[in-house]
Design an enzyme around this catalytic site. Structure first.
Site, PDB file in Angstrom:
ATOM      1  N   ASP A  66      -9.647 -22.564   2.046  1.00 11.27           N
ATOM      2  CA  ASP A  66      -8.383 -21.846   2.254  1.00 11.27           C
ATOM      3  C   ASP A  66      -8.592 -20.975   3.484  1.00 11.27           C
ATOM      4  OD1 ASP A  66      -6.265 -20.079   2.330  1.00 11.27           O
ATOM      5  OD2 ASP A  66      -6.166 -19.843   0.152  1.00 11.27           O
ATOM      6  N   ASN A  93      -4.834 -25.763  12.436  1.00 15.75           N
ATOM      7  CA  ASN A  93      -3.573 -26.469  12.205  1.00 15.75           C
ATOM      8  C   ASN A  93      -2.923 -26.088  10.873  1.00 15.75           C
ATOM      9  OD1 ASN A  93      -1.807 -29.062  12.297  1.00 15.75           O
ATOM     10  ND2 ASN A  93      -3.094 -29.392  10.494  1.00 15.75           N
ATOM     11  N   TYR A 159       8.303 -17.771   9.674  1.00  8.44           N
ATOM     12  CA  TYR A 159       7.560 -18.863  10.335  1.00  8.44           C
ATOM     13  C   TYR A 159       7.605 -18.668  11.846  1.00  8.44           C
ATOM     14  CZ  TYR A 159       6.381 -23.752  11.526  1.00  8.44           C
ATOM     15  OH  TYR A 159       5.808 -24.890  12.032  1.00  8.44           O
ATOM     16  N   LYS A 163       4.359 -17.999  14.179  1.00  5.78           N
ATOM     17  CA  LYS A 163       4.021 -18.946  15.253  1.00  5.78           C
ATOM     18  C   LYS A 163       4.095 -18.249  16.629  1.00  5.78           C
ATOM     19  CE  LYS A 163       3.072 -22.643  12.791  1.00  5.78           C
ATOM     20  NZ  LYS A 163       1.747 -23.249  12.761  1.00  5.78           N
TER      21      LYS A 163
HETATM   22  N1  LIG Z   1       5.842 -31.338  10.711  1.00  4.44           N
HETATM   23  C1  LIG Z   1       6.562 -30.694  11.611  1.00  4.44           C
HETATM   24  O1  LIG Z   1       7.736 -31.026  11.886  1.00  4.44           O
HETATM   25  C2  LIG Z   1       5.949 -29.531  12.362  1.00  4.44           C
HETATM   26  C3  LIG Z   1       6.677 -28.972  13.429  1.00  4.44           C
HETATM   27  C4  LIG Z   1       6.124 -27.915  14.132  1.00  4.44           C
HETATM   28  C5  LIG Z   1       4.888 -27.416  13.793  1.00  4.44           C
HETATM   29  N2  LIG Z   1       4.203 -27.973  12.753  1.00  4.44           N
HETATM   30  C6  LIG Z   1       2.907 -27.378  12.434  1.00  4.44           C
HETATM   31  O2  LIG Z   1       1.937 -28.404  12.355  1.00  4.44           O
HETATM   32  C7  LIG Z   1       0.916 -28.025  11.423  1.00  4.44           C
HETATM   33  C8  LIG Z   1       0.697 -29.146  10.433  1.00  4.44           C
HETATM   34  O3  LIG Z   1       1.922 -29.449   9.815  1.00  4.44           O
HETATM   35  P1  LIG Z   1       2.150 -30.813   9.011  1.00  4.44           P
HETATM   36  O4  LIG Z   1       3.610 -31.056   9.048  1.00  4.44           O
HETATM   37  O5  LIG Z   1       1.198 -31.840   9.479  1.00  4.44           O
HETATM   38  O6  LIG Z   1       1.796 -30.329   7.528  1.00  4.44           O
HETATM   39  P2  LIG Z   1       1.323 -31.121   6.205  1.00  4.44           P
HETATM   40  O7  LIG Z   1       1.618 -32.565   6.341  1.00  4.44           O
HETATM   41  O8  LIG Z   1       1.935 -30.376   5.073  1.00  4.44           O
HETATM   42  O9  LIG Z   1      -0.236 -30.841   6.204  1.00  4.44           O
HETATM   43  C9  LIG Z   1      -0.652 -29.514   6.071  1.00  4.44           C
HETATM   44  C10 LIG Z   1      -2.149 -29.479   5.916  1.00  4.44           C
HETATM   45  O10 LIG Z   1      -2.549 -28.103   5.860  1.00  4.44           O
HETATM   46  C11 LIG Z   1      -3.338 -27.897   4.691  1.00  4.44           C
HETATM   47  N3  LIG Z   1      -3.196 -26.502   4.293  1.00  4.44           N
HETATM   48  C12 LIG Z   1      -2.080 -25.843   3.894  1.00  4.44           C
HETATM   49  N4  LIG Z   1      -2.370 -24.567   3.614  1.00  4.44           N
HETATM   50  C13 LIG Z   1      -3.709 -24.402   3.843  1.00  4.44           C
HETATM   51  C14 LIG Z   1      -4.612 -23.311   3.735  1.00  4.44           C
HETATM   52  N5  LIG Z   1      -4.214 -22.100   3.300  1.00  4.44           N
HETATM   53  N6  LIG Z   1      -5.914 -23.510   4.053  1.00  4.44           N
HETATM   54  C15 LIG Z   1      -6.345 -24.724   4.480  1.00  4.44           C
HETATM   55  N7  LIG Z   1      -5.539 -25.790   4.613  1.00  4.44           N
HETATM   56  C16 LIG Z   1      -4.236 -25.628   4.281  1.00  4.44           C
HETATM   57  C17 LIG Z   1      -2.825 -28.953   3.711  1.00  4.44           C
HETATM   58  O11 LIG Z   1      -3.756 -29.277   2.694  1.00  4.44           O
HETATM   59  P3  LIG Z   1      -3.833 -28.409   1.300  1.00  4.44           P
HETATM   60  O12 LIG Z   1      -2.414 -28.173   0.876  1.00  4.44           O
HETATM   61  O13 LIG Z   1      -4.618 -29.274   0.373  1.00  4.44           O
HETATM   62  O14 LIG Z   1      -4.549 -27.152   1.654  1.00  4.44           O
HETATM   63  C18 LIG Z   1      -2.643 -30.127   4.656  1.00  4.44           C
HETATM   64  O15 LIG Z   1      -3.893 -30.740   4.949  1.00  4.44           O
HETATM   65  C19 LIG Z   1       1.371 -26.699  10.813  1.00  4.44           C
HETATM   66  O16 LIG Z   1       0.754 -25.638  11.507  1.00  4.44           O
HETATM   67  C20 LIG Z   1       2.883 -26.694  11.079  1.00  4.44           C
HETATM   68  O17 LIG Z   1       3.397 -25.390  11.155  1.00  4.44           O
HETATM   69  C21 LIG Z   1       4.694 -29.009  12.027  1.00  4.44           C
END
Ligand SMILES: NC(=O)c1ccc[n+]([C@@H]2O[C@H](COP(=O)([O-])OP(=O)(O)OC[C@H]3O[C@@H](n4cnc5c(N)ncnc54)[C@H](OP(=O)(O)O)[C@@H]3O)[C@@H](O)[C@H]2O)c1
Length: 259
Positions: A66, A93, A159, A163
């Site tokens: 975490d 990330n 958020y 960010k």
């Molecule tokens: N998807 C989009 O449209 C988008 C757009 C802009 C920015 N982003 C950014 O891109 C990044 C990844 O997003 P994603 O969409 O790929 O998310 P995702 O598919 O939900 O994956 C999130 C990952 O983060 C882990 N995680 C969550 N909380 C955590 C914690 N406290 N400690 C360690 N690991 C943690 C999750 O695993 P566990 O839950 O098992 O910990 C998972 O591996 C984020 O920073 C998000 O803000 C995403």
């Protein structure tokens, strides 16, 4: 997959590396020949992520982490050093999920979780990664921010605040550590197709899902959502020798959404 870069002998750590953008980045580093530690909280998701890696799977480790917890972060970086002897790349990330509601309706626990994960977590990871990298003469860090770190969307105020904070932390640290051989940048993704986006659509009817993507297609000049691999491509470029003069930069990867 054909490797774009030669990362052989290099070691990367990726938080939130068990799904979505982080997992795509892990695969891209493996494709380039790096050893990789992927970190996330859920052990089953971590195992699934390990199983999904193609190629040199023996060079990949998972550690349940975490990022908001200092001892977890220390153990994560220690694993890179004990298993692979060094740390070259840090991809920070992980971010908390949050309810899409107006500012006055955000539960306090959600505010705390976002700040603890996105901001405190990114700082904790950067601190541990920088300390490790300084021992071997440098490296590169990419913090995964968002277009919400450059502008803002309604119903995503905290958020957007975290960010923006990640972008500020990145710029300051980039200036502090470039003299010691550590390049620090962000990627700022727009709307990317990941499990996080899928969870947002839970409970939607097929018509509502279709309307969601149709709405995005009209708002995004590229006419579609992005892929995790398209963000991962930016992450590995920022870690590669192709970007050696890119410092404190926020690389927007959004199909033109923010243009
Ligand atoms: N998807 C989009 O449209 C988008 C757009 C802009 C920015 N982003 C950014 O891109 C990044 C990844 O997003 P994603 O969409 O790929 O998310 P995702 O598919 O939900 O994956 C999130 C990952 O983060 C882990 N995680 C969550 N909380 C955590 C914690 N406290 N400690 C360690 N690991 C943690 C999750 O695993 P566990 O839950 O098992 O910990 C998972 O591996 C984020 O920073 C998000 O803000 C995403």
């Amino acid at each position: 997959m054909k490797a774009r870069y030669d990362f052989s002998g290099k070691v990367a750590v990726i938080t939130g590396g068990t799904d979505g953008i982080g997992l795509a980045a892990a695969q891209a580093f493996v494709d380039g020949g790096a050893s990789v530690v992927i970190a996330g909280r859920n052990v089953e998701r971590g195992q699934r992520a390990l199983d999904s890696i193609t190629g040199a799977r023996e060079k990949v480790r998972f550690i349940s982490t975490d990022v908001s917890q200092p001892d977890n972060v220390t153990k994560m970086v220690d694993l890179c050093l004990s298993e692979f002897g060094r740390l070259d790349f840090g991809v920070n990330n992980a971010a908390a999920e949050f309810p899409l509601v107006p500012m006055t309706e955000i539960p306090l626990e959600s505010v705390d979780r976002s700040i603890d994960t996105d901001l405190r977590g990114t700082w904790l990871c950067m601190k541990a990664e920088i300390e490790a990298m300084l021992k071997t003469g440098g490296g590169a860090i990419v913090n995964v921010s968002s277009v919400n770190g450059m502008a803002a969307s309604p119903k995503a105020s905290i958020y957007s605040a975290t960010k923006h904070g990640v972008n500020g932390l990145t710029a300051a640290a980039a200036r502090e550590y470039i003299g010691q051989g550590i390049r620090i940048n962000t990627v700022c993704p727009g709307a990317i197709e990941t499990p996080r986006r899928q969870r947002r659509l839970t409970g939607f009817t097929p018509e509502q899902v279709e309307a969601h993507y149709a709405d995005l297609a009209t708002r995004v000049p590229a006419g579609r959502v992005g892929l995790s691999e398209e963000v991962a491509a930016g992450i590995v470029w920022l870690c590669s020798d192709e970007s050696t003069y890119v410092v404190g930069h926020h690389l927007v990867i959004d199909g033109g959404l923010n243009a």
